[in-house]
Design a protein around this motif. Structure first.
Motif, PDB file in Angstrom:
ATOM      1  N   ASP A 152       0.824  -1.208   0.000  1.00 25.45           N
ATOM      2  CA  ASP A 152       0.000   0.000   0.000  1.00 25.45           C
ATOM      3  C   ASP A 152       0.857   1.257   0.000  1.00 25.45           C
ATOM      4  OD1 ASP A 152      -2.100  -1.750   2.270  1.00 25.45           O
ATOM      5  OD2 ASP A 152      -2.497  -1.389   0.139  1.00 25.45           O
ATOM      6  N   HIS A 203      -4.239   0.490   6.635  1.00 25.56           N
ATOM      7  CA  HIS A 203      -4.725   0.063   5.327  1.00 25.56           C
ATOM      8  C   HIS A 203      -6.233   0.262   5.225  1.00 25.56           C
ATOM      9  CE1 HIS A 203      -5.449  -2.408   1.805  1.00 25.56           C
ATOM     10  NE2 HIS A 203      -6.249  -3.184   2.512  1.00 25.56           N
ATOM     11  N   THR A 204      -6.668   0.803   4.097  1.00 20.98           N
ATOM     12  CA  THR A 204      -8.095   0.941   3.832  1.00 20.98           C
ATOM     13  C   THR A 204      -8.630  -0.383   3.303  1.00 20.98           C
ATOM     14  OG1 THR A 204      -7.771   3.268   3.276  1.00 20.98           O
ATOM     15  CG2 THR A 204      -9.841   2.251   2.575  1.00 20.98           C
ATOM     16  N   GLN A 207      -9.398  -0.910  -0.370  1.00 19.66           N
ATOM     17  CA  GLN A 207      -8.350  -0.475  -1.296  1.00 19.66           C
ATOM     18  C   GLN A 207      -7.491  -1.662  -1.714  1.00 19.66           C
ATOM     19  OE1 GLN A 207      -5.749   2.517   0.281  1.00 19.66           O
ATOM     20  NE2 GLN A 207      -4.263   2.323  -1.369  1.00 19.66           N
TER      21      GLN A 207
END
Length: 401
Positions: A152, A203-204, A207
């Motif tokens: 990410d 972290h999304t 995503q």
């Protein structure tokens, strides 16, 4: 049996700083941690520098050092805000995919940023030191201080060290891609101790992981090439458990020739001398200020004098020697070289109008590369991801990991 403490003492002898030309004594990598000019790197990258420049930004005006953890913050004045990397809050996971970013082998390779990929191999460093993680991403001199990020693009570590040649000799094997990064959490504590606030996040969930190419585009503006001007002496202690320094004056030692039997110092030949003994070859180099290294071909009694040296490659017909002033910069590789030999098949990448050193370095940097063939007459390089059956082919230089 070699004691673990002895191995650990040698683990961090080789710092990733690559000697440059035109007054630049060494170089490394750093990355923005605030928008107002603070950049994080390794302490050994800036140790002993009379001046530190961040290429494309300017000269460093202030620095703060954590020598125990080999970290340094440097400040530059920029006409526009820097783009800080984000520290990851989530813990590092064993086996997760990672990317290392930096400026390795500056002056030898292109001056553009380099990206390598790998995995987290262990959640602790030598002697179970939890300040470090062990990583498999290929790193070279000049990667020091560069960021290690997840898929990410979030920071999980700072490139710091690799196993040294001395360790390989001590344990009797050459370990591959055994490298170490300082945990981002250790660096974040350093920032907090200096009243500097970085950015952190998680972290999304929705995503998807970024591709390596997307990460390169995203992170490159945050990563910088750091140049050291002046006297450069490594500050990282050989034994991480002992950070005491002597204040006694040190007398400079005259350079001596370091000998490596069964190795070839590749490239940078400026003359050769046939029908000469090894001792005569070594003496010729020692009496010539231009000479930094030699390769002596034992099969044909030929001496090659070299004006520089960056890497040694195994060759059973060779003896290499190089001046101790270059000892911090020489890569002692686990490649074996063969002249007039090729391995048909397995080619996955081709370079034209190149040289042997560039071919060697290209293979060194890629996990997929198992061997390379360099065609002297065509100045052509072929990288191979598998090993075929060797055959005699005149004019081909083969290197095998």
């Amino acid at each position: 049996m070699v004691k673990l403490s002895a191995i650990a003492a040698l683990m961090f002898v080789s710092c990733f700083c690559c000697v440059q030309a035109e007054g630049v004594k060494s170089s490394g990598t750093g990355f923005a941690v605030t928008s107002d000019g603070w950049i994080l790197t390794n302490a050994h990258v800036i140790d002993g520098c009379e001046r530190v420049d961040v290429k494309g930004v300017g000269t460093v005006s202030a620095s703060r050092v954590d020598a125990v953890n080999d970290l340094a913050l440097i400040q530059v004045s920029s006409t526009k805000p820097l783009m800080p990397l984000e520290f990851r809050r989530a813990p590092v996971r064993l086996g997760e995919d990672i990317v290392a970013i930096g400026y390795p082998l500056a002056g030898l390779l292109s001056d553009s940023i380099k990206i390598t990929t790998g995995n987290v191999n262990a959640l602790a460093g030598p002697q179970n030191d939890t300040r470090y993680i062990q990583i498999s991403t290929p790193i070279q001199p000049g990667n020091s201080g560069g960021p290690v990020v997840d898929k990410d693009g979030m920071l999980i570590g700072i490139t710091s060290a690799t196993l040294s040649k001395q360790v390989a000799d001590a344990i009797g094997i050459t370990a591959q891609n055994v490298n170490f990064a300082i945990r981002a959490s250790v660096a974040e504590l350093f920032l907090q101790s200096q009243s500097i606030t970085g950015t952190s996040g998680d972290h999304t969930v929705d995503q998807p992981p970024s591709s390596t190419a997307d990460l390169a585009d995203k992170l490159s503006p945050s990563v910088y090439y750091i140049q050291c001007f002046g006297n450069m002496e490594a500050s990282v202690p050989a034994d991480l458990s002992d950070v005491r320094k002597s204040n006694a004056p040190q007398q400079a030692l005259a350079p001596v020739m370091l000998e490596m039997s069964g190795y070839d110092a590749i490239g940078f030949d400026y003359t050769n001398r046939p029908d000469i003994s090894y001792l005569g070859c070594k003496a010729a180099c020692e009496s010539d200020a231009q000479c930094k290294a030699i390769t002596y071909n034992t099969k044909y009694s030929v001496c090659f004098l070299k004006y520089d040296v960056v890497a040694l490659i195994r060759n059973s017909d060779a003896l290499a020697a190089y001046t101790s002033s270059k000892s911090k910069d020489v890569i002692v590789s686990d490649f074996t070289s063969y002249s007039d030999v090729d391995l048909p098949g397995g080619d996955y990448k081709r370079f034209q109008k190149t040289d042997y050193i560039q071919c060697f370095v290209s293979c060194l940097e890629e996990n997929a590369c198992k061997a390379f063939s360099y065609v002297r007459k065509k100045h052509e390089c072929w990288l191979k991801n598998r090993l075929g059956t060797p055959r005699r082919v005149k004019g081909v230089e083969l290197g095998v990991k």
